[in-house]
Scaffold this motif. Structure first.
Motif, PDB file in Angstrom:
ATOM      1  N   VAL A  74      54.208  36.219 -23.699  1.00 54.34           N
ATOM      2  CA  VAL A  74      52.869  35.624 -23.661  1.00 54.34           C
ATOM      3  C   VAL A  74      51.843  36.491 -24.388  1.00 54.34           C
ATOM      4  CG1 VAL A  74      50.988  34.888 -22.130  1.00 54.34           C
ATOM      5  CG2 VAL A  74      53.365  34.438 -21.494  1.00 54.34           C
ATOM      6  N   PHE A  75      51.875  37.819 -24.172  1.00 55.09           N
ATOM      7  CA  PHE A  75      50.806  38.691 -24.656  1.00 55.09           C
ATOM      8  C   PHE A  75      51.184  39.612 -25.816  1.00 55.09           C
ATOM      9  CE2 PHE A  75      49.769  37.655 -20.252  1.00 55.09           C
ATOM     10  CZ  PHE A  75      48.511  37.109 -20.436  1.00 55.09           C
ATOM     11  N   GLY A  76      52.444  39.669 -26.194  1.00 51.92           N
ATOM     12  CA  GLY A  76      52.848  40.493 -27.323  1.00 51.92           C
ATOM     13  C   GLY A  76      53.342  41.870 -26.925  1.00 51.92           C
ATOM     14  N   GLU A  77      53.661  42.676 -27.954  1.00 52.24           N
ATOM     15  CA  GLU A  77      54.292  43.984 -27.750  1.00 52.24           C
ATOM     16  C   GLU A  77      53.379  45.175 -28.007  1.00 52.24           C
ATOM     17  OE1 GLU A  77      58.075  44.501 -29.777  1.00 52.24           O
ATOM     18  OE2 GLU A  77      58.313  42.340 -29.833  1.00 52.24           O
ATOM     19  N   SER A  78      52.111  44.969 -28.196  1.00 52.35           N
ATOM     20  CA  SER A  78      51.225  46.110 -28.456  1.00 52.35           C
ATOM     21  C   SER A  78      51.189  47.028 -27.232  1.00 52.35           C
ATOM     22  CB  SER A  78      49.813  45.627 -28.791  1.00 52.35           C
ATOM     23  OG  SER A  78      49.178  45.128 -27.627  1.00 52.35           O
ATOM     24  N   ASP A  79      50.777  48.268 -27.452  1.00 58.89           N
ATOM     25  CA  ASP A  79      50.677  49.219 -26.340  1.00 58.89           C
ATOM     26  C   ASP A  79      49.755  48.683 -25.238  1.00 58.89           C
ATOM     27  OD1 ASP A  79      52.259  50.816 -27.905  1.00 58.89           O
ATOM     28  OD2 ASP A  79      50.817  52.453 -28.108  1.00 58.89           O
ATOM     29  N   VAL A  80      48.623  48.126 -25.638  1.00 58.77           N
ATOM     30  CA  VAL A  80      47.674  47.588 -24.651  1.00 58.77           C
ATOM     31  C   VAL A  80      48.308  46.427 -23.897  1.00 58.77           C
ATOM     32  CG1 VAL A  80      45.465  46.395 -24.367  1.00 58.77           C
ATOM     33  CG2 VAL A  80      45.630  48.352 -25.897  1.00 58.77           C
ATOM     34  N   ALA A  81      48.992  45.552 -24.603  1.00 60.66           N
ATOM     35  CA  ALA A  81      49.598  44.383 -23.950  1.00 60.66           C
ATOM     36  C   ALA A  81      50.643  44.794 -22.921  1.00 60.66           C
ATOM     37  CB  ALA A  81      50.227  43.463 -24.997  1.00 60.66           C
ATOM     38  N   VAL A  82      51.550  45.686 -23.296  1.00 60.61           N
ATOM     39  CA  VAL A  82      52.627  46.037 -22.362  1.00 60.61           C
ATOM     40  C   VAL A  82      52.133  46.918 -21.227  1.00 60.61           C
ATOM     41  CG1 VAL A  82      54.477  45.693 -24.031  1.00 60.61           C
ATOM     42  CG2 VAL A  82      53.487  47.968 -23.760  1.00 60.61           C
ATOM     43  N   ARG A  83      51.100  47.705 -21.462  1.00 64.53           N
ATOM     44  CA  ARG A  83      50.574  48.554 -20.392  1.00 64.53           C
ATOM     45  C   ARG A  83      49.620  47.804 -19.470  1.00 64.53           C
ATOM     46  NH1 ARG A  83      49.967  54.055 -23.873  1.00 64.53           N
ATOM     47  NH2 ARG A  83      52.036  54.872 -23.356  1.00 64.53           N
ATOM     48  N   SER A  84      49.135  46.661 -19.902  1.00 64.98           N
ATOM     49  CA  SER A  84      48.198  45.929 -19.050  1.00 64.98           C
ATOM     50  C   SER A  84      48.888  45.313 -17.834  1.00 64.98           C
ATOM     51  CB  SER A  84      47.458  44.859 -19.854  1.00 64.98           C
ATOM     52  OG  SER A  84      48.350  43.903 -20.364  1.00 64.98           O
ATOM     53  N   LEU A  85      50.163  44.928 -17.941  1.00 61.65           N
ATOM     54  CA  LEU A  85      50.853  44.375 -16.772  1.00 61.65           C
ATOM     55  C   LEU A  85      50.932  45.388 -15.630  1.00 61.65           C
ATOM     56  CD1 LEU A  85      52.455  42.229 -15.228  1.00 61.65           C
ATOM     57  CD2 LEU A  85      54.501  43.018 -16.441  1.00 61.65           C
ATOM     58  N   PRO A  86      51.456  46.599 -15.874  1.00 62.23           N
ATOM     59  CA  PRO A  86      51.472  47.557 -14.761  1.00 62.23           C
ATOM     60  C   PRO A  86      50.069  47.916 -14.267  1.00 62.23           C
ATOM     61  CG  PRO A  86      52.522  48.500 -16.721  1.00 62.23           C
ATOM     62  CD  PRO A  86      52.139  47.105 -17.051  1.00 62.23           C
ATOM     63  N   ALA A  87      49.102  47.971 -15.160  1.00 61.62           N
ATOM     64  CA  ALA A  87      47.735  48.297 -14.743  1.00 61.62           C
ATOM     65  C   ALA A  87      47.169  47.211 -13.825  1.00 61.62           C
ATOM     66  CB  ALA A  87      46.844  48.483 -15.971  1.00 61.62           C
ATOM     67  N   LEU A  88      47.419  45.958 -14.161  1.00 62.94           N
ATOM     68  CA  LEU A  88      46.938  44.861 -13.315  1.00 62.94           C
ATOM     69  C   LEU A  88      47.660  44.831 -11.968  1.00 62.94           C
ATOM     70  CD1 LEU A  88      46.551  42.084 -16.023  1.00 62.94           C
ATOM     71  CD2 LEU A  88      44.711  43.189 -14.711  1.00 62.94           C
ATOM     72  N   LEU A  89      48.957  45.137 -11.975  1.00 64.27           N
ATOM     73  CA  LEU A  89      49.700  45.209 -10.708  1.00 64.27           C
ATOM     74  C   LEU A  89      49.130  46.314  -9.818  1.00 64.27           C
ATOM     75  CD1 LEU A  89      53.378  44.752 -11.902  1.00 64.27           C
ATOM     76  CD2 LEU A  89      51.988  43.119 -10.638  1.00 64.27           C
ATOM     77  N   SER A  90      48.772  47.423 -10.431  1.00 59.65           N
ATOM     78  CA  SER A  90      48.192  48.529  -9.680  1.00 59.65           C
ATOM     79  C   SER A  90      46.838  48.132  -9.092  1.00 59.65           C
ATOM     80  CB  SER A  90      48.054  49.751 -10.593  1.00 59.65           C
ATOM     81  OG  SER A  90      47.533  50.843  -9.883  1.00 59.65           O
ATOM     82  N   CYS A  91      46.069  47.358  -9.828  1.00 53.31           N
ATOM     83  CA  CYS A  91      44.786  46.868  -9.306  1.00 53.31           C
ATOM     84  C   CYS A  91      45.016  45.939  -8.113  1.00 53.31           C
ATOM     85  CB  CYS A  91      44.009  46.156 -10.401  1.00 53.31           C
ATOM     86  SG  CYS A  91      43.407  47.260 -11.688  1.00 53.31           S
ATOM     87  N   ALA A  92      46.017  45.073  -8.223  1.00 48.19           N
ATOM     88  CA  ALA A  92      46.329  44.167  -7.109  1.00 48.19           C
ATOM     89  C   ALA A  92      46.762  44.959  -5.878  1.00 48.19           C
ATOM     90  CB  ALA A  92      47.429  43.192  -7.524  1.00 48.19           C
ATOM     91  N   THR A  93      47.466  46.054  -6.105  1.00 49.87           N
ATOM     92  CA  THR A  93      47.897  46.898  -4.994  1.00 49.87           C
ATOM     93  C   THR A  93      46.705  47.428  -4.221  1.00 49.87           C
ATOM     94  OG1 THR A  93      49.923  47.551  -6.120  1.00 49.87           O
ATOM     95  CG2 THR A  93      49.127  49.027  -4.399  1.00 49.87           C
ATOM     96  N   LEU A  94      45.674  47.841  -4.930  1.00 50.72           N
ATOM     97  CA  LEU A  94      44.517  48.398  -4.225  1.00 50.72           C
ATOM     98  C   LEU A  94      43.815  47.340  -3.385  1.00 50.72           C
ATOM     99  CD1 LEU A  94      43.045  51.097  -3.815  1.00 50.72           C
ATOM    100  CD2 LEU A  94      41.333  50.240  -5.391  1.00 50.72           C
ATOM    101  N   VAL A  95      43.795  46.110  -3.851  1.00 54.26           N
ATOM    102  CA  VAL A  95      43.205  45.039  -3.046  1.00 54.26           C
ATOM    103  C   VAL A  95      43.963  44.921  -1.723  1.00 54.26           C
ATOM    104  CG1 VAL A  95      42.814  42.546  -2.907  1.00 54.26           C
ATOM    105  CG2 VAL A  95      42.325  43.773  -5.040  1.00 54.26           C
ATOM    106  N   LEU A  96      45.294  44.866  -1.800  1.00 54.35           N
ATOM    107  CA  LEU A  96      46.100  44.779  -0.574  1.00 54.35           C
ATOM    108  C   LEU A  96      45.918  46.008   0.306  1.00 54.35           C
ATOM    109  CD1 LEU A  96      49.418  43.307  -1.988  1.00 54.35           C
ATOM    110  CD2 LEU A  96      47.708  42.142  -0.597  1.00 54.35           C
ATOM    111  N   PHE A  97      45.879  47.184  -0.322  1.00 52.97           N
ATOM    112  CA  PHE A  97      45.706  48.420   0.431  1.00 52.97           C
ATOM    113  C   PHE A  97      44.362  48.438   1.146  1.00 52.97           C
ATOM    114  CE2 PHE A  97      44.455  52.897   0.807  1.00 52.97           C
ATOM    115  CZ  PHE A  97      45.534  53.392   1.519  1.00 52.97           C
TER     116      PHE A  97
END
Length: 156
Positions: A74-97
């Motif tokens: 969906v978002f491509g292979e750039s460094d920003v694209a591939v690193r944004s998935l783990p970054a967004l998951l980490s943000c979701a974690t803080l909401v749950l925490f």
């Protein structure tokens, strides 16, 4: 407005600011450093013709590789694209925490622990890695929230 309502409002504002700080720390500068060896290995498996065949010789859980594979489509292979998935998951974690700590601890403890998790340098670093760490972090937060909900229902 009562003192209790003011305190609740301050804690809610503090938690919201922690969430904003976490998002800013994790979603900026995603392309400052190039991908390193382990991240490239993750990408190699995620982009393989048959990632499950490649995972047979790997000891890591497949969900992160398969999710990254779908994300890249969906978002491509750039460094920003591939690193944004783990970054967004980490943000979701803080909401749950934040939700979990607010239910199991005092307001002050919830606020302090949420802020510490939001700005901890190691957490920021791991959140920007193209690896499975944010998936594990999110899984742990889901277990904490699920355990708290199950316990609360059992006691009710």
């Amino acid at each position: 407005m009562s003192e209790g309502a003011r305190k609740t409002r301050r804690v809610t504002l503090g938690l919201a600011l922690a969430l904003a700080a976490r998002a800013w720390l994790r979603l900026t500068a995603l392309d400052v450093h190039s991908l390193w060896f382990d991240e490239c290995g993750t990408l190699a498996i995620a982009l393989a013709e048959d990632p499950l065949a490649d995972l047979r010789s790997d000891r890591h859980p497949p969900l992160s590789f398969l999710a990254l594979r779908a994300w890249i489509r969906v978002f491509g292979e750039s460094d920003v694209a591939v690193r944004s998935l783990p970054a967004l998951l980490s943000c979701a974690t803080l909401v749950l925490f934040a939700l979990w700590t607010r239910r199991v601890a005092t307001a002050g403890v919830a606020l302090l622990s949420t802020w510490l998790l939001a700005v901890a340098p190691y957490q920021v670093w791991m959140a920007q890695e193209v690896r499975m760490y944010p998936f594990v972090e999110l899984g742990a937060a889901l277990v904490l929230c699920g355990g708290e909900l199950a316990t609360r229902r059992k006691l009710a």
